[in-house]
Write a protein that holds these residues in place. Structure first.
Motif, PDB file in Angstrom:
ATOM      1  N   VAL A  15       0.825  -1.203   0.000  1.00 40.97           N
ATOM      2  CA  VAL A  15       0.000   0.000   0.000  1.00 40.97           C
ATOM      3  C   VAL A  15       0.861   1.256   0.000  1.00 40.97           C
ATOM      4  CG1 VAL A  15      -1.664   1.340   1.355  1.00 40.97           C
ATOM      5  CG2 VAL A  15      -1.977  -1.132   1.062  1.00 40.97           C
ATOM      6  N   SER A  16       1.913   1.257   0.824  1.00 42.45           N
ATOM      7  CA  SER A  16       2.747   2.457   0.929  1.00 42.45           C
ATOM      8  C   SER A  16       3.607   2.688  -0.310  1.00 42.45           C
ATOM      9  CB  SER A  16       3.643   2.361   2.169  1.00 42.45           C
ATOM     10  OG  SER A  16       4.533   1.253   2.048  1.00 42.45           O
ATOM     11  N   GLN A  17       3.909   1.608  -1.055  1.00 44.23           N
ATOM     12  CA  GLN A  17       4.781   1.730  -2.220  1.00 44.23           C
ATOM     13  C   GLN A  17       4.029   1.507  -3.541  1.00 44.23           C
ATOM     14  OE1 GLN A  17       8.056   2.564  -2.032  1.00 44.23           O
ATOM     15  NE2 GLN A  17       7.863   2.740   0.210  1.00 44.23           N
ATOM     16  N   ILE A  18       2.722   1.637  -3.514  1.00 42.14           N
ATOM     17  CA  ILE A  18       1.934   1.334  -4.706  1.00 42.14           C
ATOM     18  C   ILE A  18       2.308   2.254  -5.878  1.00 42.14           C
ATOM     19  CG2 ILE A  18       0.055   2.842  -3.957  1.00 42.14           C
ATOM     20  CD1 ILE A  18      -0.240  -0.529  -5.849  1.00 42.14           C
ATOM     21  N   ASP A  19       2.584   3.526  -5.588  1.00 39.55           N
ATOM     22  CA  ASP A  19       2.956   4.454  -6.658  1.00 39.55           C
ATOM     23  C   ASP A  19       4.296   4.070  -7.275  1.00 39.55           C
ATOM     24  OD1 ASP A  19       0.630   5.861  -6.232  1.00 39.55           O
ATOM     25  OD2 ASP A  19       1.567   7.287  -4.834  1.00 39.55           O
ATOM     26  N   HIS A  20       5.254   3.704  -6.437  1.00 37.80           N
ATOM     27  CA  HIS A  20       6.567   3.304  -6.940  1.00 37.80           C
ATOM     28  C   HIS A  20       6.476   2.014  -7.743  1.00 37.80           C
ATOM     29  CE1 HIS A  20       7.701   6.104  -3.733  1.00 37.80           C
ATOM     30  NE2 HIS A  20       8.842   6.282  -4.407  1.00 37.80           N
ATOM     31  N   LEU A  21       5.637   1.084  -7.272  1.00 38.25           N
ATOM     32  CA  LEU A  21       5.497  -0.186  -7.981  1.00 38.25           C
ATOM     33  C   LEU A  21       4.890   0.013  -9.366  1.00 38.25           C
ATOM     34  CD1 LEU A  21       4.247  -2.464  -5.036  1.00 38.25           C
ATOM     35  CD2 LEU A  21       6.509  -2.502  -6.113  1.00 38.25           C
ATOM     36  N   LEU A  22       3.893   0.925  -9.459  1.00 37.94           N
ATOM     37  CA  LEU A  22       3.274   1.187 -10.756  1.00 37.94           C
ATOM     38  C   LEU A  22       4.232   1.911 -11.694  1.00 37.94           C
ATOM     39  CD1 LEU A  22      -0.317   2.269  -9.601  1.00 37.94           C
ATOM     40  CD2 LEU A  22       0.387   0.074 -10.584  1.00 37.94           C
ATOM     41  N   ALA A  23       5.134   2.709 -11.086  1.00 37.00           N
ATOM     42  CA  ALA A  23       6.074   3.474 -11.917  1.00 37.00           C
ATOM     43  C   ALA A  23       7.205   2.613 -12.449  1.00 37.00           C
ATOM     44  CB  ALA A  23       6.646   4.639 -11.106  1.00 37.00           C
ATOM     45  N   LEU A  24       7.366   1.407 -11.916  1.00 38.65           N
ATOM     46  CA  LEU A  24       8.457   0.552 -12.378  1.00 38.65           C
ATOM     47  C   LEU A  24       8.315   0.189 -13.858  1.00 38.65           C
ATOM     48  CD1 LEU A  24       8.902  -1.916  -9.360  1.00 38.65           C
ATOM     49  CD2 LEU A  24      10.317   0.049  -9.960  1.00 38.65           C
ATOM     50  N   GLY A  25       7.070   0.100 -14.313  1.00 37.37           N
ATOM     51  CA  GLY A  25       6.840  -0.279 -15.701  1.00 37.37           C
ATOM     52  C   GLY A  25       7.283   0.773 -16.705  1.00 37.37           C
ATOM     53  N   GLN A  26       7.447   2.003 -16.255  1.00 34.47           N
ATOM     54  CA  GLN A  26       7.850   3.079 -17.155  1.00 34.47           C
ATOM     55  C   GLN A  26       9.350   3.383 -17.076  1.00 34.47           C
ATOM     56  OE1 GLN A  26       5.363   6.369 -16.100  1.00 34.47           O
ATOM     57  NE2 GLN A  26       3.441   5.314 -16.607  1.00 34.47           N
TER      58      GLN A  26
END
Length: 380
Positions: free
Chosen positions: A165-176
């Motif tokens: 939950v706390s790293q959801i933004d970072h995890l989604l940004a990994l694809g870019q």
């Protein structure tokens, strides 16, 4: 109190019981504490050095996959390359392996200390008993293990959920991100998640350590009868105790006879009793009995007095009175002060008599009626 109350194990284990338990390899141990410390320190080490380890492994993989085609066909060169790559890989992770080895050796000693017992490795037939095994499966220990497993699952799942939950933004940004950068970011997130999960295991250890100590003590608790039996065993068999007492008497007798050399006078029966007295003229106390004896001991006191030139006086009534009413290394009874004072005054006069001067006459001190004893110790 009920008849069986002495069989209830309500008493804390004695030092001997704890020592025997340790000899048998039974000490409190907490696997949770050892695991938690190893995991926390191991994950912290990876957070600090993980980048270097990964870089070394990547470099090793690149060098292994970029061998020239001609060298691949060289049967003499290829084994040395593979061996060199293997050594490089082992050296890359060696610090982490050494850390876990040291922690594996140290952490078990945090409670209970280091222990190696061959008895713990011995065969025990009761371990093959199905009823005993069933009791262990349904016992308190098994219940505690189930509770710990459930708490572990809840903690790991909860920490994992919070990390996601706390790293959801970072995890989604990994694809870019570029592949190499994405792998670095993803590895960092995984390492921190792993560290937090390991840190949560300390909660389990904080609960498990007191429980293991309490459980170990409860298993070793003793009944009053157990303590009595242990005391009897420590005291030994009657014949052994008799030998110990005999030896103690002999040692005490030896110390007493050694004091005869310091006596001012020895009063004898003359054959059955002997009492050695000393008086400190500078003090305010009464004369003290240094040694006393009957029969062979009395004879030994007389021999020592004669050897050491200690004055001996034959006074049967006074000798028996002192023997039966006084104790070694204690002052004489008050009722005998006058009689003994006359004896000591006579002895001191003998010590200062010069040749050619008549010796003083030996006194015949009066012994009070209540201090008169026969040879059997009965008043007369």
């Amino acid at each position: 109190m009920s008849e069986d109350s002495s069989q209830e194990k309500t008493e804390q284990p004695t030092a001997k019981k704890l020592e025997k338990s340790r000899e048998d390899g039974q000490v409190p141990r907490s696997k949770e504490l050892s695991m938690a410390i190893m995991m926390v320190l191991g994950s912290a080490f990876l957070l600090m050095t993980g980048g270097t380890i990964v870089a070394d492994i990547l470099l090793m993989l690149k060098s292994s996959l970029t061998i020239e085609r001609e060298l691949l066909m060289d049967t003499q060169y290829l084994p040395s390359v593979l061996l060199s790559t293997l050594v490089t890989g082992i050296l890359s992770v060696m610090p982490f392996l050494l850390l876990t080895l040291v922690l594996a050796l140290i952490t078990p000693a945090l409670i209970g200390g280091w222990l190696f017992s061959t008895k713990a490795l011995g065969f025990k037939a009761n371990k093959l008993n199905p009823l005993t095994g069933l009791k262990r499966m349904l016992g308190t220990q098994a219940l505690m293990e189930l509770v710990k497993a459930l708490v572990k699952f809840i903690l790991v799942a909860g920490i994992g959920y919070l990390v996601v939950v706390s790293q959801i933004d970072h995890l989604l940004a990994l694809g870019q991100m570029p592949l190499e950068l994405a792998m670095q970011e993803g590895g960092t997130i995984l390492l921190w998640a792993f560290f937090y999960i390991c840190l949560s295991l300390m909660i389990i250890a904080a609960i498990d350590v007191p429980y293991q100590i309490y459980s170990h003590t409860e298993k070793l608790k003793m009944s009053m009868q157990d303590i009595k039996d242990e005391m009897k065993e420590m005291e030994g068999r009657p014949e052994v105790k008799a030998q110990v007492r005999q030896r103690q008497r002999e040692m005490a007798m030896g110390r007493m006879l050694d004091e005869v050399t310091n006596a001012d006078v020895v009063i004898t029966n003359p054959q059955h009793f002997s009492v050695a007295l000393v008086y400190d003229q500078t003090g305010s106390g009464a004369p003290i009995v240094l040694a006393k004896g009957q029969g062979e001991i009395a004879a030994r006191i007389r021999e020592l007095a004669q050897t050491e030139s200690v004055q001996m006086l034959r006074m049967p009534l006074l000798a028996r009175a002192l023997y039966f009413t006084s104790e070694i290394n204690e002052e004489i009874p008050e009722g005998l002060f006058v009689a003994v004072a006359q004896v000591l005054a006579y002895v001191y006069q003998l010590n200062v008599v010069t040749p050619g001067i008549p010796q003083p006459q030996q006194p015949n001190p009066e012994v009070p009626a209540n201090f008169r004893y026969n040879e059997d110790g009965q008043t007369v």
